[in-house]
Scaffold this active site. Structure first.
Site, PDB file in Angstrom:
ATOM      1  N   ARG A  33      -5.060  10.199  50.564  1.00 29.62           N
ATOM      2  CA  ARG A  33      -6.212   9.970  49.584  1.00 29.62           C
ATOM      3  C   ARG A  33      -7.307  11.101  49.646  1.00 29.62           C
ATOM      4  NH1 ARG A  33      -7.113   3.596  48.950  1.00 29.62           N
ATOM      5  NH2 ARG A  33      -4.958   2.985  48.214  1.00 29.62           N
ATOM      6  N   ASP A 138     -19.159  -2.067  41.025  1.00 27.94           N
ATOM      7  CA  ASP A 138     -18.150  -1.306  41.793  1.00 27.94           C
ATOM      8  C   ASP A 138     -18.665  -0.443  42.723  1.00 27.94           C
ATOM      9  OD1 ASP A 138     -14.878  -2.001  41.912  1.00 27.94           O
ATOM     10  OD2 ASP A 138     -15.531   0.258  42.597  1.00 27.94           O
TER      11      ASP A 138
END
Length: 272
Positions: A33, A138
């Site tokens: 990632r 978020d």
């Protein structure tokens, strides 16, 4: 693969800045990632990238880092029973004279959840007679940017009912992409919020809070603080939806279970 020491310093940083509890054995996941971000800024070593993060004065790279490690799995009308309950409660409260509704999608990802909420509301109520505002939040700026656009690949429609597709979306300029109608998008405001750092700035009270499939990434300390602040922000009788794999068994504040993954704050449920 990341060595254990480097993994640990990243793991501690992720927990400190996002509340996400990255468990041992996730070294390959973390390396994958952050790899793209490292290539973008011309670094080849995870240790060098951590040093780069440590020197980040304005916080911009930290935001990019959290964007990279955040999990954003979502779809329209995920866990559809929740939207059925939302519709039922909306109808009941509206029949008792409530005309103002406030709803929070706490982990809104790329927007499918708050837009599913908005479609449910629009399909249930005569919008000309009601004041409805939906907040989508978020931690990832990347997914919030997509959410604000409201444009999705047809394959992302998932469980979006056909009549909702026809009523509330239209073809986008790009083939096989569809755009959520402005009348639905106008009900939703998006903002970046870190769920691991309550108290949150909203005043509330909210009638409904959707906080689904995010607490599984938190330990009990972060989870309990989050749930307690949601309780503060809910109106008496307000409804909390969580993911079906999540539970409030260790919750420090009191909720009444309506159904598995659906809870009500104690108080007069018809209060507005």
């Amino acid at each position: 693969m990341l060595d254990s020491q480097t993994f640990t310093v990243f793991k501690d940083l992720i927990y400190e800045k996002s509340g996400i509890n990255l468990k041992e054995g996730k070294e390959s996941l973390l390396e994958a990632r952050i790899g793209k971000r490292m290539r973008e800024i011309g670094l080849s070593s995870p240790k060098d990238y951590f040093e780069f993060l440590s020197r980040d004065q304005d916080g911009c790279e930290l935001v990019s880092f959290l964007d990279a490690i955040s999990t954003n799995v979502t779809q329209f009308f995920r866990e559809p029973q929740h939207f059925q309950i939302l519709e039922q409660v909306l109808k009941r409260w509206a029949s008792k004279g409530q005309t103002k509704f406030r709803i929070w999608s706490a982990a809104s990802s790329s927007g499918q959840e708050p837009y599913s909420i908005a479609m449910t509301v629009a399909n249930t109520l005569n919008m000309a007679n009601y004041d409805v505002k939906i907040l989508g939040t978020d931690i990832s700026t990347k997914v919030l940017s997509k959410a604000k656009l409201g444009i999705y690949d047809k394959k992302e429609f998932g469980d979006l009912p056909r009549h909702y597709q026809l009523a509330y979306t239209h073809s986008a300029l790009e083939p096989n992409y569809f755009e959520v109608d402005q009348k639905i998008r106008s009900l939703v405001t998006f903002s970046r919020i870190n769920l691991s750092t309550p108290p949150f700035p909203m005043k509330g009270p909210f009638d409904f809070v959707f906080c689904r499939n995010v607490m599984i990434y938190f330990d009990s300390v972060v989870r309990n603080k989050l749930v307690a602040d949601i309780h503060r922000l809910l109106k008496p009788g307000g409804i909390l939806f969580i993911g079906h794999s999540e539970t409030l068994t260790e919750c420090p504040v009191r909720y009444t279970t309506i159904k598995p993954s659906v809870y009500r704050k104690e108080g007069d449920e018809d209060g507005s």
